[in-house]
Design a protein around this motif. Sequence first.
Motif, short mmCIF file in Angstrom:
data_model
loop_
_atom_site.label_atom_id
_atom_site.label_comp_id
_atom_site.label_asym_id
_atom_site.label_seq_id
_atom_site.Cartn_x
_atom_site.Cartn_y
_atom_site.Cartn_z
N HIS A 1 57.47 49.56 82.29
CA HIS A 1 56.70 49.10 83.44
C HIS A 1 55.20 49.31 83.21
CE1 HIS A 1 60.45 48.57 85.63
NE2 HIS A 1 60.81 49.76 85.17
N GLU A 2 54.86 50.46 82.67
CA GLU A 2 53.45 50.74 82.40
C GLU A 2 52.89 49.75 81.38
OE1 GLU A 2 53.84 54.69 81.02
OE2 GLU A 2 54.24 55.55 83.00
N SER A 3 53.68 49.47 80.34
CA SER A 3 53.22 48.58 79.28
C SER A 3 53.09 47.15 79.76
CB SER A 3 54.17 48.64 78.08
OG SER A 3 54.21 49.96 77.54
N LEU A 4 54.09 46.68 80.54
CA LEU A 4 54.03 45.32 81.06
C LEU A 4 52.87 45.14 82.03
CD1 LEU A 4 57.82 44.50 81.61
CD2 LEU A 4 56.28 43.48 79.93
N ASN A 5 52.62 46.15 82.83
CA ASN A 5 51.49 46.07 83.76
C ASN A 5 50.17 46.01 83.00
OD1 ASN A 5 50.59 46.14 86.61
ND2 ASN A 5 49.54 47.98 85.93
N LEU A 6 50.03 46.85 81.99
CA LEU A 6 48.81 46.83 81.18
C LEU A 6 48.65 45.50 80.46
CD1 LEU A 6 46.34 48.26 79.99
CD2 LEU A 6 47.84 49.22 78.21
N ALA B 1 49.77 42.66 81.44
CA ALA B 1 49.45 41.62 82.43
C ALA B 1 47.99 41.66 82.83
CB ALA B 1 50.35 41.79 83.65
N ILE B 2 47.49 42.85 83.17
CA ILE B 2 46.11 42.92 83.67
C ILE B 2 45.10 42.67 82.57
CG2 ILE B 2 46.72 44.45 85.57
CD1 ILE B 2 45.58 46.78 83.98
N ARG C 1 61.93 41.05 87.30
CA ARG C 1 60.91 42.09 87.37
C ARG C 1 59.53 41.59 86.95
NH1 ARG C 1 64.44 46.98 84.55
NH2 ARG C 1 65.65 47.54 86.40
N GLY D 1 56.73 41.14 89.51
CA GLY D 1 56.01 42.31 89.98
C GLY D 1 54.72 42.57 89.21
N TYR D 2 54.63 41.97 88.03
CA TYR D 2 53.42 42.14 87.21
C TYR D 2 52.58 40.87 87.20
CZ TYR D 2 56.71 45.64 85.62
OH TYR D 2 57.65 46.64 85.59
N GLY D 3 53.07 39.83 87.88
CA GLY D 3 52.33 38.58 87.93
C GLY D 3 52.40 37.77 86.65
#
Length: 322
Positions: A156-161, A163-164, A196, A199-201
């Motif tokens: 989750h942390e990696s996918l969010n990073l 994505a942003i 999922r 959730g990260y766009g």
Amino acid sequence: MSDLTHDQQLTFYYWMRLTRTFDEMMIAYWKQGRGIGGTFSQRGHEAISVGTGMALAPDDVVAPMHRDLGCYLLRGLTPRRAFCSLLGRANGVSAGRDANLHGMGDLNFNIIGFISHLPRSLPVAVGVAMSFAYRGEPRVAMTYVGDGSSSAGVVHESLNLAAISNAPIVVVVENNQYAYSTPVGAQMRIADIADRAAGYGIPGVVVDGNDVEAVYAVARQAVDRARAGGGPTLIEAKTMRMLGHAIHDGAEYVPRDLLEQWERRDPLLLFEQKLVGRGMVDDTELSEIKQRCMVEVADAIEFAERSPLPDPATVEVGVYAP
């Protein structure tokens, strides 16, 4: 009809068949008590590793897992080097440091060696992808996680990073129904792990992991999107792990009827039926490809058996810890 040319379709089949042949001969070798340590079967994952790997360009970077042998092979690692690695030989990929499919990274082929603790390859691949964006290089990173490891916090942390930062990365979730002995239904309440991604766009795509052409199509689209600046994509490829977690695991916990259902959807069987139905090959040509793969893997085993073990005097070579 397929969007792939005749030669491309036969190339896909060759790499899948080579992966399956290597896997079958490897398992037989270990069951004879001739192997070193444990080993992991690829059976059921051939369409995923080949279909996704074929979507990458040579300059792209990939971080495969222990069930992605097809990707290693088509990127340039030979069956000889792979089997030398399995037997801990000095001329294996890791020079005898890891008698496994884990330590087969080779940056000459833009392959990052698999980090055994799932899914620790993901943040590494995200960092690689971010470096491509930072330097303005039209390159893409790809890596793989399992259904079980997809629930780990670092995913989750990696996918969010990713994505942003709009990193050019493709993340493939190999949903093979079991995280060791834990079925997907006991891991999560959602039907599709790809959900999922919202959730990260970022886009989330579900694909039949036993259909190599379908896998290639979605992987190619995701790679092209990333290369064009569109950012990450999460692909969930659904398949079935047809043997246990590793050679020591008999997988008695898997219902027999479930295995029988997936056996009828074997990725090689499905593709063979398509090729024959399209008039691309006949039984004789299929037999010739199978025989070619048998010869290559038999040669790899013979080569590995006569290859030297690493010199004990070199045990500290490549160790960078203070």
